[in-house]
Motif scaffolding. Structure first.
Motif, PDB file in Angstrom:
ATOM      1  N   GLU A 129       0.808  -1.192   0.061  1.00  0.00           N
ATOM      2  CA  GLU A 129      -0.066  -0.052   0.021  1.00  0.00           C
ATOM      3  C   GLU A 129       0.773   1.289   0.043  1.00  0.00           C
ATOM      4  OE1 GLU A 129      -3.145   2.197  -0.241  1.00  0.00           O
ATOM      5  OE2 GLU A 129      -3.338   0.127  -0.306  1.00  0.00           O
ATOM      6  N   SER A 130       1.862   1.441   0.899  1.00  0.00           N
ATOM      7  CA  SER A 130       2.774   2.562   0.902  1.00  0.00           C
ATOM      8  C   SER A 130       3.666   2.716  -0.503  1.00  0.00           C
ATOM      9  CB  SER A 130       3.967   2.408   1.947  1.00  0.00           C
ATOM     10  OG  SER A 130       4.667   3.313   2.107  1.00  0.00           O
ATOM     11  N   ALA A 131       3.992   1.572  -1.051  1.00  0.00           N
ATOM     12  CA  ALA A 131       4.781   1.538  -2.378  1.00  0.00           C
ATOM     13  C   ALA A 131       3.990   2.391  -3.579  1.00  0.00           C
ATOM     14  CB  ALA A 131       4.983   0.125  -2.715  1.00  0.00           C
ATOM     15  N   ARG A 132       2.587   2.475  -3.466  1.00  0.00           N
ATOM     16  CA  ARG A 132       1.897   3.046  -4.343  1.00  0.00           C
ATOM     17  C   ARG A 132       2.434   4.676  -4.608  1.00  0.00           C
ATOM     18  NH1 ARG A 132      -2.540  -0.090  -5.382  1.00  0.00           N
ATOM     19  NH2 ARG A 132      -3.136  -1.581  -3.693  1.00  0.00           N
ATOM     20  N   SER A 133       2.840   5.072  -3.391  1.00  0.00           N
ATOM     21  CA  SER A 133       3.293   6.687  -3.447  1.00  0.00           C
ATOM     22  C   SER A 133       4.721   6.884  -3.609  1.00  0.00           C
ATOM     23  CB  SER A 133       2.837   7.446  -2.190  1.00  0.00           C
ATOM     24  OG  SER A 133       1.499   7.430  -2.252  1.00  0.00           O
ATOM     25  N   LEU A 134       5.482   5.627  -3.997  1.00  0.00           N
ATOM     26  CA  LEU A 134       7.007   5.811  -3.707  1.00  0.00           C
ATOM     27  C   LEU A 134       7.603   5.785  -4.996  1.00  0.00           C
ATOM     28  CD1 LEU A 134       9.233   5.311  -1.723  1.00  0.00           C
ATOM     29  CD2 LEU A 134       9.151   2.683  -2.280  1.00  0.00           C
ATOM     30  N   ASP A 135       8.742   6.690  -4.999  1.00  0.00           N
ATOM     31  CA  ASP A 135       9.405   6.632  -6.364  1.00  0.00           C
ATOM     32  C   ASP A 135      10.790   5.915  -6.445  1.00  0.00           C
ATOM     33  OD1 ASP A 135       8.011   8.164  -8.032  1.00  0.00           O
ATOM     34  OD2 ASP A 135       8.769  10.166  -7.376  1.00  0.00           O
ATOM     35  N   SER A 136      11.551   6.198  -5.281  1.00  0.00           N
ATOM     36  CA  SER A 136      12.529   5.209  -5.098  1.00  0.00           C
ATOM     37  C   SER A 136      12.994   5.044  -3.632  1.00  0.00           C
ATOM     38  CB  SER A 136      13.920   6.058  -5.935  1.00  0.00           C
ATOM     39  OG  SER A 136      14.075   7.258  -4.940  1.00  0.00           O
ATOM     40  N   GLN A 137      13.969   4.156  -3.383  1.00  0.00           N
ATOM     41  CA  GLN A 137      14.310   3.806  -2.066  1.00  0.00           C
ATOM     42  C   GLN A 137      15.802   3.393  -2.091  1.00  0.00           C
ATOM     43  OE1 GLN A 137      12.200   0.659  -0.349  1.00  0.00           O
ATOM     44  NE2 GLN A 137      13.701  -0.017   1.042  1.00  0.00           N
ATOM     45  N   ARG A 138      16.596   3.901  -1.135  1.00  0.00           N
ATOM     46  CA  ARG A 138      18.010   3.506  -1.045  1.00  0.00           C
ATOM     47  C   ARG A 138      18.344   3.250   0.381  1.00  0.00           C
ATOM     48  NH1 ARG A 138      23.204   7.805  -1.281  1.00  0.00           N
ATOM     49  NH2 ARG A 138      24.679   6.024  -1.548  1.00  0.00           N
ATOM     50  N   ASN A 139      19.035   1.902   0.484  1.00  0.00           N
ATOM     51  CA  ASN A 139      19.363   1.273   1.873  1.00  0.00           C
ATOM     52  C   ASN A 139      21.052   1.622   2.056  1.00  0.00           C
ATOM     53  OD1 ASN A 139      16.902   0.561   1.510  1.00  0.00           O
ATOM     54  ND2 ASN A 139      17.271  -1.485   2.686  1.00  0.00           N
ATOM     55  N   LEU A 140      21.384   1.968   3.074  1.00  0.00           N
ATOM     56  CA  LEU A 140      22.954   2.178   3.810  1.00  0.00           C
ATOM     57  C   LEU A 140      23.041   1.000   5.081  1.00  0.00           C
ATOM     58  CD1 LEU A 140      23.537   5.966   3.368  1.00  0.00           C
ATOM     59  CD2 LEU A 140      23.920   4.200   1.600  1.00  0.00           C
ATOM     60  N   LEU A 141      24.169   0.510   4.829  1.00  0.00           N
ATOM     61  CA  LEU A 141      24.660  -0.154   6.062  1.00  0.00           C
ATOM     62  C   LEU A 141      25.727   0.613   7.030  1.00  0.00           C
ATOM     63  CD1 LEU A 141      24.271  -2.533   8.107  1.00  0.00           C
ATOM     64  CD2 LEU A 141      26.117  -3.487   6.744  1.00  0.00           C
ATOM     65  N   LEU A 142      25.217   1.213   8.252  1.00  0.00           N
ATOM     66  CA  LEU A 142      26.406   2.290   8.707  1.00  0.00           C
ATOM     67  C   LEU A 142      27.014   1.379  10.219  1.00  0.00           C
ATOM     68  CD1 LEU A 142      23.862   5.224   8.553  1.00  0.00           C
ATOM     69  CD2 LEU A 142      25.789   4.633   6.900  1.00  0.00           C
ATOM     70  N   ILE A 143      28.178   1.774  10.234  1.00  0.00           N
ATOM     71  CA  ILE A 143      28.604   1.323  11.499  1.00  0.00           C
ATOM     72  C   ILE A 143      29.160   2.560  12.285  1.00  0.00           C
ATOM     73  CG2 ILE A 143      30.922  -0.005  12.355  1.00  0.00           C
ATOM     74  CD1 ILE A 143      29.072  -1.568  10.500  1.00  0.00           C
ATOM     75  N   PRO A 144      28.690   2.456  13.463  1.00  0.00           N
ATOM     76  CA  PRO A 144      28.839   3.617  14.542  1.00  0.00           C
ATOM     77  C   PRO A 144      30.320   3.764  14.829  1.00  0.00           C
ATOM     78  CG  PRO A 144      28.147   1.684  15.945  1.00  0.00           C
ATOM     79  CD  PRO A 144      27.889   1.281  14.119  1.00  0.00           C
ATOM     80  N   ALA A 145      30.725   5.070  14.956  1.00  0.00           N
ATOM     81  CA  ALA A 145      32.186   5.106  15.019  1.00  0.00           C
ATOM     82  C   ALA A 145      32.486   4.920  16.824  1.00  0.00           C
ATOM     83  CB  ALA A 145      32.499   6.684  14.963  1.00  0.00           C
ATOM     84  N   PRO A 146      33.689   4.701  17.289  1.00  0.00           N
ATOM     85  CA  PRO A 146      33.954   4.580  18.531  1.00  0.00           C
ATOM     86  C   PRO A 146      33.348   5.716  19.681  1.00  0.00           C
ATOM     87  CG  PRO A 146      35.735   4.053  17.510  1.00  0.00           C
ATOM     88  CD  PRO A 146      34.984   4.663  16.454  1.00  0.00           C
ATOM     89  N   PHE A 147      33.218   6.976  19.077  1.00  0.00           N
ATOM     90  CA  PHE A 147      32.881   8.209  19.745  1.00  0.00           C
ATOM     91  C   PHE A 147      31.527   8.554  19.476  1.00  0.00           C
ATOM     92  CE2 PHE A 147      35.170   9.206  15.821  1.00  0.00           C
ATOM     93  CZ  PHE A 147      34.395   9.797  15.079  1.00  0.00           C
ATOM     94  N   SER A 148      30.822   7.796  18.769  1.00  0.00           N
ATOM     95  CA  SER A 148      29.412   7.793  18.523  1.00  0.00           C
ATOM     96  C   SER A 148      28.541   7.783  19.568  1.00  0.00           C
ATOM     97  CB  SER A 148      28.841   7.056  17.247  1.00  0.00           C
ATOM     98  OG  SER A 148      27.573   7.287  17.013  1.00  0.00           O
ATOM     99  N   PRO A 149      27.671   8.569  20.000  1.00  0.00           N
ATOM    100  CA  PRO A 149      26.342   8.352  20.988  1.00  0.00           C
ATOM    101  C   PRO A 149      25.832   7.157  20.962  1.00  0.00           C
ATOM    102  CG  PRO A 149      26.826  10.994  20.597  1.00  0.00           C
ATOM    103  CD  PRO A 149      27.506  10.007  19.529  1.00  0.00           C
ATOM    104  N   LEU A 150      25.373   7.169  19.612  1.00  0.00           N
ATOM    105  CA  LEU A 150      24.666   5.944  19.498  1.00  0.00           C
ATOM    106  C   LEU A 150      25.640   4.772  18.772  1.00  0.00           C
ATOM    107  CD1 LEU A 150      21.495   7.079  17.275  1.00  0.00           C
ATOM    108  CD2 LEU A 150      21.587   6.471  19.468  1.00  0.00           C
ATOM    109  N   LYS A 151      25.525   3.868  19.649  1.00  0.00           N
ATOM    110  CA  LYS A 151      26.499   2.640  19.467  1.00  0.00           C
ATOM    111  C   LYS A 151      25.868   1.606  18.446  1.00  0.00           C
ATOM    112  CE  LYS A 151      29.832   4.482  21.416  1.00  0.00           C
ATOM    113  NZ  LYS A 151      30.921   4.839  21.188  1.00  0.00           N
TER     114      LYS A 151
END
Length: 254
Positions: free
Chosen positions: A232-254
């Motif tokens: 249902e949501s894809a009806r309004s979607l044009d594109s999508q991009r996914n990234l896999l991210l690794i938190p840095a040692p000093f990042s508040p979100l680990k």
């Protein structure tokens, strides 16, 4: 304006109550075309992405680790990550500000901070090939969550058809809520872009590791609840991009 309209109604010998009722209905009808709810929370988030020269990536991260306390002394950093999949030699960080005035004040102070400029900016700038930034708000139905333990992050960027949340907001919220309720992954935040590509939403997810993320995605693809909501949501979607991210040692979100 109201007095002017009333005068015209009297001039044309129109019943004032009836005519004003017509105007009210017209205004209400136009309101149905609003692109989304009014933004009451002034808290904003700046997304910054830097492309680093490949030969300088390790040196850049070491310099950042040693000196970033100078930057966080001025304003709150939500998280800092390096790209693992979806791009190479890039870093991504999110900053939180109370308002645009707050951001401007911080930027002014940074420009005058000699330690920050000399110890970091002057050394880091030659290592950077490109910089990008966006301003986004948390959507009204989402609060920023902090995972309880370390893991990996996935940022999924959705580019929707023009029209704003009034067009795609309800079905998109349903799709995100379905993913959350199934427990295949954990939601960190949903951000609607204000400056950058409009009608774009960034969703930040947390997973214990890339393999648990892959397993959860496979399960979601076979879950009829997820499939129905996404369709249902894809009806309004044009594109999508996914990234896999690794938190840095000093990042508040680990």
């Amino acid at each position: 304006m109201m007095c002017t309209l009333r005068a015209l109604f009297l001039k044309w010998k129109l019943p004032v109550a009836s005519a004003w009722s017509d105007v009210t209905r017209s205004v209400q009808a136009k309101a149905t075309f609003a692109t989304g709810p009014r933004q009451h929370d002034t808290t904003l988030y700046e997304f910054r992405t830097y492309s680093i020269k490949p030969s300088m990536m390790n040196k850049f991260m070491q310099l950042t680790k040693e000196n970033f306390h100078l930057r966080t002394a001025h304003s709150e950093m939500v998280g800092y990550w390096t790209y693992e999949l979806g791009g190479l030699n890039k870093v991504f960080h999110i900053w939180k500000y109370d308002s645009f005035a707050h951001r401007s004040a911080v930027r002014s102070k940074l420009a005058q901070d000699k330690l920050w400029q000399e110890n970091y900016i002057s050394k880091a700038s030659p290592m950077i090939d490109n910089q990008e930034n966006e301003i986004a708000y948390l959507v009204p139905w989402c609060k920023l969550q902090k995972p309880e333990k370390e893991g990996v992050y996935e940022m999924v960027s959705f580019q929707f058809k023009p029209g704003g949340p009034a067009v795609w907001g309800e079905s998109f919220q349903a799709a995100i809520s379905t993913h959350v309720n199934t427990g295949y992954t954990k939601l960190v935040g949903v951000f609607n872009v204000e400056y950058g590509l409009l009608n774009q939403v960034h969703v930040l997810w947390w997973n214990e590791n890339p393999d648990t993320r892959a397993a959860g995605r496979h399960w979601a693809h076979e879950d009829p609840r997820v499939v129905a909501a996404v369709r249902e949501s894809a009806r309004s979607l044009d594109s999508q991009r996914n990234l896999l991210l690794i938190p840095a040692p000093f990042s508040p979100l680990k």
